[in-house]
Design an enzyme around this catalytic site. Structure first.
Site, mmCIF file in Angstrom:
data_model
loop_
_atom_site.group_PDB
_atom_site.id
_atom_site.type_symbol
_atom_site.label_atom_id
_atom_site.label_comp_id
_atom_site.label_asym_id
_atom_site.label_seq_id
_atom_site.Cartn_x
_atom_site.Cartn_y
_atom_site.Cartn_z
ATOM 1 N N CYS A 273 -5.631 31.168 -11.708
ATOM 2 C CA CYS A 273 -5.498 32.013 -10.514
ATOM 3 C C CYS A 273 -6.848 32.417 -9.925
ATOM 4 O O CYS A 273 -6.978 33.471 -9.303
ATOM 5 C CB CYS A 273 -4.693 33.262 -10.844
ATOM 6 S SG CYS A 273 -3.012 32.899 -11.333
ATOM 7 N N ALA A 387 -5.885 19.578 -16.220
ATOM 8 C CA ALA A 387 -7.084 18.881 -16.718
ATOM 9 C C ALA A 387 -8.270 19.853 -16.688
ATOM 10 O O ALA A 387 -8.310 20.758 -15.857
ATOM 11 C CB ALA A 387 -7.364 17.667 -15.847
ATOM 12 N N ARG A 419 -1.344 35.610 -8.743
ATOM 13 C CA ARG A 419 -0.840 34.685 -7.720
ATOM 14 C C ARG A 419 0.360 35.372 -7.084
ATOM 15 O O ARG A 419 1.470 35.287 -7.580
ATOM 16 C CB ARG A 419 -0.443 33.386 -8.424
ATOM 17 C CG ARG A 419 -0.594 32.140 -7.628
ATOM 18 C CD ARG A 419 -0.424 30.934 -8.536
ATOM 19 N NE ARG A 419 -1.710 30.357 -8.879
ATOM 20 C CZ ARG A 419 -2.322 29.416 -8.167
ATOM 21 N NH1 ARG A 419 -1.741 28.908 -7.097
ATOM 22 N NH2 ARG A 419 -3.500 28.959 -8.547
#
Ligand code: SPV
Ligand code: MN
Length: 624
Positions: A273, A387, A419
């Protein structure tokens, strides 16, 4: 004692044993002896702080195929299993004694039962493998913040990552007083096929707080396996609870204000976030991006970075939006990439990196091409959304000079952010410490992200951005924050930010680089240099101040209409949020402090009064 030594003699070479016994602490010998007896490794490597030992770790990670060297030879890539790409919350459990409960928010398991389960899962788990024994220090060395931590693992990738992420502590362990509390970590990747852990259906992270030990098995993903990161945070929260300090999921950075002054701020954001990107924002200096310990020293709040590196989400890192880390990742400084795509030429690519997508390569699914599908017919993206990159902070040009200061830095501000599509404004300041702790920290909600397994995009209760790691009853954790504030003579200011406000068509309302302006405004507020507008939920910026800051910081015009849209107080949404939060606390947190309900109620009344006067969505300047 004798028994332990004879067990160690059976598994360690004389050289390895000498390295281990150079550490006088007998609990260390005992822990290693128990681990070898349980996991039955083929060999044991005791890693000191020497460059030779550290080089051996990286070399072996590559030789065994846990990592592959890339075109830039200081770079390597590691792949986790297809189903082992993020933190596994449901398999992470606290072991509790009979009759003990940490409350319904936390996954728990009976301690005796859990310990025997570990025996079953980890028995012989290192057959044909080498065990690595490593010594680290959480926080700067020789500081009142330092916590020694011993990691045992059979993953050279884990041990190599820890080199980039933590302060090596073999010599530190040698000089520890006998009674110093130590954190203990035991990890095994379990069965590997082509260097990938395949036992994910039987993976687990079990936290035995009573013995300050975390066990992790049948997983490789760093968030489950790097003992010094989230496993140690869970133990640190228990320790902090006993000793009246705070262990937090927070970055630590310095905002550079007028006249070159530095104001240190911590920030708690759920994973994925904007925490890392805020901590290394241009114009500021970074101390840490993920974990902070906060203590009261001479009446002031001081903090350190627990780590010395970054295990950051690489998705969306682009030359334009993240110039600092972009440069580092394209330099020859050491880096481990995980679960990205590697091209035939040996270069890493990731989602939303601002470049043309390669048509093929190798990723966490094996050979990859555009259009490749998984077993359910779903298209496999070029790289995983979670990733990551792993780098040491010393390679960042914007590293703050205080990283290794044993006294930490004085904290001027604390930021909470999630978020949040529809409630909070982009930045606001709490009225005081308790209002910030309770209506911002304790009331945080955030949409789930790819950093944990399970669906993304669901709004979830995420108090203090720390819920995944809180290891004591939630009410107690909140009370500790209130008490902490009471015990300081100079309380840091508390702010809430929201980078993810959306309009009815799901468009984001703020640009990514606007964060810089919100931080500069917070710095001015901390020093009492700008006024604010008091709204029912907190103090918000005045348009003129932001307009000036947008010009100074970003050379941008800031339109009044954008200000109005972004800082509109959305009363029905905010009232609904209070209902949600209040219900969670009433129904599931029996030890929630009474003041939480009082402050939520006061906030609701302020919002309702404003609604009567001005309607549902209120222009921010109505409150002037
Ligand atoms: C996070 O998910 O919050 C991280 C990475 O910082 S992990 O190691 O998975 O916890
Ligand atoms: Mn984190």
């Amino acid at each position: 004692m004798k028994d332990h030594i004879s067990t160690l003699e059976k598994y360690l070479t004389p050289h390895g044993l000498a390295k281990l016994l150079a550490i006088p602490n007998r609990d260390v010998h005992k822990f290693v002896a128990k681990a070898v007896a349980l996991c039955e490794p083929m060999k044991v490597f005791v890693c000191t702080d020497s460059q030779e030992d550290i080089d051996y770790i990286r070399r072996t990670a590559i030789a065994r195929g846990e990592e592959t060297e890339l075109a830039i030879d200081t770079h390597s890539v590691h792949f986790d299993g297809f189903f082992d790409q993020a933190r596994d919350k449901t398999s992470t459990r606290y072991l509790v004694s009979k009759g003990e409960s940490l409350g319904p928010q936390l996954e728990q398991r009976d301690r005796e039962d859990g310990l025997s389960h570990i025996q079953k899962r980890m028995k012989g788990s290192m057959h044909n493998k080498k065990m690595i024994v490593r010594f680290f220090c959480l926080g700067p060395l020789d500081s009142e913040f330092s916590i020694p931590c011993l990691q045992i693992t059979d993953s050279f990738y884990v041990a190599h990552s820890e080199d980039l992420l933590y302060r090596s502590g073999y010599d530190y362990f040698k000089r520890l007083p006998d009674d110093k509390e130590i954190f203990w970590m035991l990890h095994s990747s379990g069965k590997l096929v082509q260097s990938v852990s395949i036992g994910w259906q039987k993976r687990g992270v079990l936290i035995d707080s009573l013995a300050n030990t975390v066990y992790s098995y049948n997983t490789q993903y760093a968030g489950n396996t790097i003992g010094l990161k989230k496993p140690a945070l869970r133990l640190a929260i228990r320790k902090a609870n006993r000793e009246d300090w705070l262990a937090e999921h927070m970055f630590l950075m310095a905002v550079h204000g007028p006249g070159g002054r530095k104001t240190y701020m911590t920030g708690a954001f759920p994973s994925g976030c904007g925490k890392t990107s805020t901590s290394m924002i241009p114009g500021a200096t970074i101390v840490g991006d993920d974990l902070s310990y906060l203590k009261i020293v001479d009446g002031k709040v001081r903090a350190v970075n627990v780590e010395q590196g970054i295990f950051g989400i690489i998705r969306s890192v682009s030359k334009k939006d993240d110039p600092v880390i972009w440069e580092v990742l394209n330099s020859c400084e050491p880096a481990i990439f995980s679960n990205v795509l590697i091209t035939e030429e040996g270069y890493p690519h990731w989602l939303d990196d601002g470049r043309v997508m390669p048509p093929r390569g190798v990723n966490h699914s094996g050979p990859w091409w555009i259009g490749k599908i998984d077993e359910h017919g779903e298209e496999i993206p070029m790289a995983h959304k979670n990733a990551r990159y792993t780098v040491n902070l010393k390679n960042l040009p914007n590293l703050d000079s205080a990283l290794e200061d044993p006294h930490g830095v004085e904290v001027g501000g604390i930021i909470y952010g999630g978020r949040d599509a529809d409630t909070w404004v982009p930045v606001q300041q709490s009225f005081n410490w308790n209002h910030g702790v309770l209506t911002m920290g304790a009331s945080l909600e955030s949409k789930t992200t790819a950093a944990t397994l399970g669906p993304s995009g669901e709004r979830k209760f995420q108090p203090f951005s720390n819920l995944d790691f809180i290891s004591i009853p939630l009410g107690q954790y909140i009370k500790n924050h209130l008490k902490f504030g009471k015990n300081v003579s100079k309380q840091p200011c508390i702010f809430a930010v929201n980078y993810f406000q959306q309009d009815e068509n799901d468009n984001y309302l703020t640009e990514k680089d606007a964060k810089r302006v919100w931080l500069q405004w917070m710095d001015l507020r901390i020093h009492g240099e700008v006024e604010a507008i008091k709204t029912p939920t907190g103090n918000i910026p005045k348009y003129d101040d932001l307009q000036k800051l947008f010009k100074e910081t970003l050379s941008q015009e800031y339109l009044h209409e954008d200000y109005v849209t972004q800082f509109t107080i959305r009363v029905p949404e905010l009232l609904a949020k209070i209902e949600r939060i209040e219900k969670i606390y009433r129904d599931t947190v029996p030890d929630a402090p009474a003041e939480l309900f009082t402050l939520l109620d006061e906030q609701r009344n302020r919002l309702k009064e404003a609604q009567v006067s001005f309607g549902d969505h209120i222009h921010p300047e109505k409150f002037v």
